[in-house]
Every structure is written in C-alpha cells, then in structure tokens.
Design a protein around this motif. Structure first.
Motif, PDB file in Angstrom:
ATOM      1  N   ASN A  11      53.167  82.392  31.935  1.00  0.00           N
ATOM      2  CA  ASN A  11      51.819  82.904  32.164  1.00  0.00           C
ATOM      3  C   ASN A  11      51.223  83.336  30.833  1.00  0.00           C
ATOM      4  O   ASN A  11      51.838  83.147  29.780  1.00  0.00           O
ATOM      5  CB  ASN A  11      51.852  84.057  33.179  1.00  0.00           C
ATOM      6  CG  ASN A  11      50.619  84.067  34.069  1.00  0.00           C
ATOM      7  OD1 ASN A  11      49.497  84.201  33.575  1.00  0.00           O
ATOM      8  ND2 ASN A  11      50.807  83.923  35.371  1.00  0.00           N
ATOM      9  N   ARG A  12      50.054  83.909  30.894  1.00  0.00           N
ATOM     10  CA  ARG A  12      49.330  84.274  29.671  1.00  0.00           C
ATOM     11  C   ARG A  12      48.665  85.636  29.861  1.00  0.00           C
ATOM     12  O   ARG A  12      48.727  86.219  30.941  1.00  0.00           O
ATOM     13  CB  ARG A  12      48.253  83.214  29.362  1.00  0.00           C
ATOM     14  CG  ARG A  12      47.201  83.125  30.474  1.00  0.00           C
ATOM     15  CD  ARG A  12      46.136  82.094  30.174  1.00  0.00           C
ATOM     16  NE  ARG A  12      45.384  82.406  28.974  1.00  0.00           N
ATOM     17  CZ  ARG A  12      44.410  83.318  28.907  1.00  0.00           C
ATOM     18  NH1 ARG A  12      44.047  83.979  29.987  1.00  0.00           N
ATOM     19  NH2 ARG A  12      43.786  83.559  27.786  1.00  0.00           N
ATOM     20  N   GLY A  13      48.032  86.113  28.804  1.00  0.00           N
ATOM     21  CA  GLY A  13      47.166  87.281  28.927  1.00  0.00           C
ATOM     22  C   GLY A  13      47.906  88.549  29.307  1.00  0.00           C
ATOM     23  O   GLY A  13      49.091  88.719  29.016  1.00  0.00           O
ATOM     24  N   GLU A  14      47.154  89.440  29.979  1.00  0.00           N
ATOM     25  CA  GLU A  14      47.681  90.775  30.249  1.00  0.00           C
ATOM     26  C   GLU A  14      48.961  90.741  31.074  1.00  0.00           C
ATOM     27  O   GLU A  14      49.861  91.562  30.836  1.00  0.00           O
ATOM     28  CB  GLU A  14      46.602  91.652  30.915  1.00  0.00           C
ATOM     29  CG  GLU A  14      46.173  91.253  32.334  1.00  0.00           C
ATOM     30  CD  GLU A  14      47.041  91.864  33.424  1.00  0.00           C
ATOM     31  OE1 GLU A  14      47.772  92.828  33.142  1.00  0.00           O
ATOM     32  OE2 GLU A  14      46.996  91.362  34.550  1.00  0.00           O
ATOM     33  N   ILE A  15      49.053  89.815  32.009  1.00  0.00           N
ATOM     34  CA  ILE A  15      50.224  89.864  32.898  1.00  0.00           C
ATOM     35  C   ILE A  15      51.477  89.381  32.167  1.00  0.00           C
ATOM     36  O   ILE A  15      52.579  89.892  32.406  1.00  0.00           O
ATOM     37  CB  ILE A  15      49.985  89.112  34.239  1.00  0.00           C
ATOM     38  CG1 ILE A  15      51.036  89.508  35.281  1.00  0.00           C
ATOM     39  CG2 ILE A  15      49.931  87.603  34.066  1.00  0.00           C
ATOM     40  CD1 ILE A  15      51.049  90.975  35.666  1.00  0.00           C
ATOM     41  N   ALA A  16      51.307  88.443  31.233  1.00  0.00           N
ATOM     42  CA  ALA A  16      52.454  87.988  30.440  1.00  0.00           C
ATOM     43  C   ALA A  16      52.987  89.167  29.614  1.00  0.00           C
ATOM     44  O   ALA A  16      54.195  89.439  29.579  1.00  0.00           O
ATOM     45  CB  ALA A  16      52.050  86.833  29.543  1.00  0.00           C
ATOM     46  N   LEU A  17      52.076  89.874  29.006  1.00  0.00           N
ATOM     47  CA  LEU A  17      52.436  91.044  28.202  1.00  0.00           C
ATOM     48  C   LEU A  17      53.084  92.131  29.074  1.00  0.00           C
ATOM     49  O   LEU A  17      54.102  92.731  28.713  1.00  0.00           O
ATOM     50  CB  LEU A  17      51.153  91.567  27.547  1.00  0.00           C
ATOM     51  CG  LEU A  17      51.252  92.454  26.333  1.00  0.00           C
ATOM     52  CD1 LEU A  17      52.099  91.823  25.254  1.00  0.00           C
ATOM     53  CD2 LEU A  17      49.840  92.719  25.797  1.00  0.00           C
ATOM     54  N   ARG A  18      52.493  92.353  30.219  1.00  0.00           N
ATOM     55  CA  ARG A  18      53.000  93.356  31.169  1.00  0.00           C
ATOM     56  C   ARG A  18      54.467  93.070  31.522  1.00  0.00           C
ATOM     57  O   ARG A  18      55.306  93.972  31.586  1.00  0.00           O
ATOM     58  CB  ARG A  18      52.116  93.354  32.426  1.00  0.00           C
ATOM     59  CG  ARG A  18      52.715  93.992  33.678  1.00  0.00           C
ATOM     60  CD  ARG A  18      52.729  95.492  33.567  1.00  0.00           C
ATOM     61  NE  ARG A  18      53.577  96.131  34.553  1.00  0.00           N
ATOM     62  CZ  ARG A  18      54.872  96.330  34.405  1.00  0.00           C
ATOM     63  NH1 ARG A  18      55.506  95.927  33.325  1.00  0.00           N
ATOM     64  NH2 ARG A  18      55.557  96.961  35.337  1.00  0.00           N
ATOM     65  N   ILE A  19      54.760  91.814  31.782  1.00  0.00           N
ATOM     66  CA  ILE A  19      56.116  91.411  32.183  1.00  0.00           C
ATOM     67  C   ILE A  19      57.083  91.595  31.007  1.00  0.00           C
ATOM     68  O   ILE A  19      58.189  92.127  31.163  1.00  0.00           O
ATOM     69  CB  ILE A  19      56.107  89.944  32.680  1.00  0.00           C
ATOM     70  CG1 ILE A  19      55.314  89.843  33.987  1.00  0.00           C
ATOM     71  CG2 ILE A  19      57.532  89.415  32.866  1.00  0.00           C
ATOM     72  CD1 ILE A  19      54.831  88.443  34.324  1.00  0.00           C
ATOM     73  N   MET A  20      56.625  91.190  29.812  1.00  0.00           N
ATOM     74  CA  MET A  20      57.500  91.289  28.624  1.00  0.00           C
ATOM     75  C   MET A  20      57.856  92.741  28.301  1.00  0.00           C
ATOM     76  O   MET A  20      58.954  93.025  27.829  1.00  0.00           O
ATOM     77  CB  MET A  20      56.811  90.647  27.419  1.00  0.00           C
ATOM     78  CG  MET A  20      56.737  89.127  27.529  1.00  0.00           C
ATOM     79  SD  MET A  20      55.813  88.464  26.150  1.00  0.00           S
ATOM     80  CE  MET A  20      55.528  86.789  26.749  1.00  0.00           C
TER      81      MET A  20
END
Ligand code: MV4
Length: 501
Positions: A11-20
C-alpha cells in the motif's frame, strides 16, 4: 509458531506508514513498494527497504498482485499487509499470498468471499438471527415476484447490488410503477461496475445513522468487539467525520450491537481485524448491512478509546497468536474524533484540488494525532485518493474531543491546495452535530457554500472584533510597545488566513 520477521506493505500513503510504525515497534523489518509517482513518499523513506513496482496508475503498480508476491519472496519478507483499498479485500490475492508460502495479514480468503457479497453476507448472518433489514432473501430473478415482495415490504424500497460498494448499483424505488425501470438501471450499473448484475430488494430506511463495530478475532475462535464508531457524517458515500463512541448508543445498545457483530464474525469463521456495519433507524433499531474484511481508514478512533494498537493485533493474529485479552478486559476511555483532510475544494463542489503542499504544518499538542503520508514541498499525486491526512483527537469526553479538533484545525497550516478543513470545522460547530442528533443526510440537510462562507465571515468578524476591543483597551493603557506587538500579530494572523483561505 513462526514469528514474522519482515513485512511487505502492499500500500501507500498514510496507511503504509501507519502499518510500518507498528511493525517497527515489534522489531519487524519493513519493505515499502511504490509507484513512480510515489518515489519521494514518506512510506518509502520510512521503510527498511523499498522497491519500485511500476507506473503511477494503480493497475500498473499497487494492484499487481503477482508482482507484489514475487517482490516479497525476492526480499525474503514473510508476510504481506494489504492496508485498505487496493488488494485488501481481494480473496484471490489473499489465497495466492498464502499459496506462495507467505502470510496474508488479514482474514482467510473464505471469509473475504462470504462477506464480499452482500447476499451471501446476509445469508450467513441470518443463520445467527442477526437483525436484517426486511427484504428479498436472495437475488431477484423474477420481476413480478420481486414487485409483489416490494409491495409486501412497503414502499419506498431500495434495490441494491449484491456485489455493490460505495452506493453503486443502489436505487430507491418510490412506487410499483417505477420498480421495473429502476431495477433495470441498478442491474446495468451493477453489471458494468462489478461484472455481476445480481440485485436484491430491501425496505428503504430514509435517514439512517451509520454505526459500525470493530471486531478482532484470532485463529482459535476467540472474537471480541472493540465498541462502535459513528460514521454518519458522510458526503456521497465518502466518510467525513468519524467518532467513537457514538453519542446516541447506550451501554445496553452497545452490548447488543457488539454481541451481534461478534456473531456476524463467527458466521464466517473470521479472524483478524474486521468491521461490522449497521444502519440504525430513528427508533435506534439496528440492522446488519455488511462486513468489511480489512483494517478501515477510521480505525484510529477505536485505538484512541481502547488503547489497543489494531495493526499490532493484526500482526499477532496473523502469526497465530491467541488474543491476549477477553471482552471483559476492554473498556471505553474518553472520546475520539477523526476528520479526513482531503485536497478538495468545499467551495467548488469538492472538486479535487491537486497540487503542491507549499506550506504544510501539522497541528500538535495534547490529544492530537495526525496520520499522514506527506510533508511540506510534496505534490499530491493525481492517480490516487486525494486524502492528505487524517486528523484525530482524543479527549476526556465528546466536548473536549470536539474543542480539541477545532483547535487542531485552526493550527493546521496547509498552503498550495484547497482542503476540506473548513468544511469539517463547519460540521463541528453545527448544532445538529453537537447534539448528536444527525444522520447520513447531515451534509445534504445542512451544508451549502453560502453557509460555509457565512460561518467563515462570522469567525473572521469575531477575530476582528476581539482585536479592535483589545487594541482599544491597550490604547487606553497607552502602551505603544504592546500595541506594536498586537499589530504585528494581527498582520501575521491575517496573512495566514489569506493563504489558508
Ligand atoms: C441502506 C440505506 C437505507 N436503507 N439500506 C449505502 C452504501 C451501502 N453501504 C449501504 N447504504 C445504505 N443502505 C437500506 N435498506 C441507506 C444507505 C446509505 C448509507 C449508508 C451508510 C452510510 C451512508 C449512506 C448514505 C446513503 C445511503
């Protein structure tokens, strides 16, 4: 029990960052994938490794399931987290991930299949006596039979596409004369949007509230509910403001809805994080609509009021851990709101306003959380959802969460694109929102550009009036130094306002 060492975030964007971020806290390495439009994105910078997977259009990058699996294998990732959107509810992808020897961080393909179709979801739920909106038990095959059923239910009725989503393939029918033509429209829309023309009929609930329940289940059949999110403030099936808990749900209703949601999850042997959607009528009777088999955009409000990190739980469940808590351990603490900050112009019919974030300053301070994937100077790509950020606040009660949100909106400085911040502020000060007495028709009923402008002017006038008052009193105190400070402050302020518009 094999512990996950490395996750590819598809995924990309905020949710990718959130997961990481959750992965990092667990000591798990991360792989970012990105399209050529996202080379500079924060999720790419944050990950331990990053791989370009193709061209900007989603179907040439983020939707390339086989390439994502291949990339995960090549980089020795042992799991894939799909986030939301893209491949998150694609059962074929989930199955292929597992068949490749990887862990899909989400439910089983079988659960996705059952809940991906509204009719099969209703059928599964029916076996557990979950309240359903009165309607046809299956797809309409015979038009005369369907009309008879509609008369029996009572008009108005709603024709819905079984494969539907986002309001597509949905038609309100006011009387039997227009039944056939509306049904033909619904079928052709469903056919062209989903490649599946199956439709069914339900009693139409005119002004419903949309309340959903977060659930978590492990692979051993333990399922808990993490209370509700109120998502009624939406515009054309796009949620605008979400909150937890709901202002209208009593403890008894919460328990009843929560237990229903757990049954819905049981009906498809669910594990992972999921959301059970209900519509609620004006009598506060609730009916199961559908289940979303992914982590949702609005999951943070649930995290705020429960203290549970939903992504961590997803990862633990995926690596075969049992839930470490039971229902009785879960308590609601305080109140949380989320607004979605879109690069859209509320004064111009919410037209996407794609551009560069010339100034981008996040609000800060107690009770404020910003989940975003951009920083100052970045350009919002035209290829994807125009959401810039999710702004989340937490307070001891609803009033404090609202006041905090309005303060945070005032602090948020975004120059370069128009945003929905002013629109959200409009909603947050509205009497209907404050009272809790609102439904999915809120925007239709109460919003117009004129009202937004009037509200902005009113706020500006208050600022000006306060300044004049202050200036006059300062003048009476005849302190030139203070006056100068005040003037320079007011210049700065108006400057900021102009740039923000
Ligand atoms: C309904 C409804 C009224 N009556 N079903 C919209 C999308 C899909 N998730 C279900 N939706 C609705 N189903 C019956 N029988 C009204 C809606 C609806 C809606 C539901 C939740 C949130 C926003 C909505 C906006 C318009 C219509």
């Amino acid at each position: 029990m094999k512990k996950i060492q490395k996750i590819l975030v598809a995924n990309r964007g905020e949710i990718a960052l959130r997961i990481m971020r959750s992965a990092k806290e667990m000591g798990i390495k991360t792989v970012a994938v990105f399209s050529e439009a996202d080379r500079q994105a924060l999720h790419v910078q944050y990950a331990d490794e990053a791989v370009c997977i193709g061209l900007p259009p989603s179907n040439q990058s983020y939707l390339k399931g086989d390439l994502l699996i291949e990339t995960a294998l090549k980089l020795n990732a042992d799991a894939i987290h799909p986030g939301y959107g893209f491949l998150s509810e694609n059962a074929t992808f989930a199955k292929k991930v597992t068949e490749a020897g990887l862990i899909f961080i989400g439910p089983s393909p079988e659960s996705i299949v059952i809940m991906g179709d509204k009719l099969s979801a209703k059928e599964a739920a029916q076996k557990y006596n979950i309240p359903l909106v009165p309607g046809t038990p299956g797809a309409i095959t015979d038009i005369e039979e369907a009309k008879q059923k509609a008369t029996q239910i009572g008009y108005p009725v709603l024709i819905k596409a079984s494969a539907g989503g986002g309001g597509k393939g949905m038609r309100v029918v006011e009387n039997s004369e227009e039944f056939e033509s509306q049904m033909q429209r619904a079928v052709s829309e469903a056919q062209s949007s989903f490649g599946n023309g199956a439709v069914f009929v339900e009693k139409y609930i005119g002004s419903p509230k949309h309340i959903e329940i977060q659930v978590l289940g492990d692979k051993y059949g333990n399922i808990v509910y993490l209370f509700e999110r109120e998502c009624s403030v939406q515009r054309r099936h796009q949620k605008v403001i979400e909150e937890a808990p709901s202002a209208v749900v009593s403890p008894q209703m919460r328990k009843a809805m929560g237990e229903c949601a757990v049954m819905v999850a049981k009906s498809c042997n669910y594990f992972g994080a999921g959301t059970v959607e209900f519509i609620v009528d004006e009598k506060l009777d609730f009916y199961f609509l559908e289940m979303n088999t992914r982590l949702q955009v609005e999951h943070p409000v649930t995290e705020q009021i429960t203290g549970i990190d939903l992504v961590k739980e997803q990862i633990k469940i995926a690596q075969d851990e049992a839930l470490s808590f039971v229902q009785e351990d879960l308590k609601i603490q305080g109140h949380s709101l989320e607004i979605r900050v879109y690069a859209e112009d509320p004064k111009n019919n919410f037209l996407p306003d794609i551009g560069t974030l010339e100034t981008y300053q996040r609000p800060q301070g107690v009770g404020v959380r910003v989940d975003d994937g951009f920083s100052e100077g970045m350009t919002i790509p035209i290829y994807y959802d125009p959401m810039i950020a999710k702004l989340i606040t937490f307070g001891k009660d609803r009033q404090e969460a609202i006041e905090r949100m309005r303060r945070a909106i005032a602090e948020y400085k975004i120059v370069g694109v128009e945003t929905t911040l002013s629109f959200c502020d409009f909603v947050l000060q509205h009497e209907a929102f404050l009272s809790g007495n609102f439904d999915t028709k809120f925007v239709e009923k109460y919003f117009s550009v004129d009202k937004l402008n009037a509200k902005n002017n009113e706020t500006e006038m208050n600022v000006v009036a306060a300044l004049i008052g202050k200036l006059l009193s300062e003048k009476n105190n005849s302190s030139n130094q203070k006056e100068n400070n005040l003037l320079s402050h007011s210049n700065k302020k108006s400057n900021w306002k102009n740039r923000n518009r």
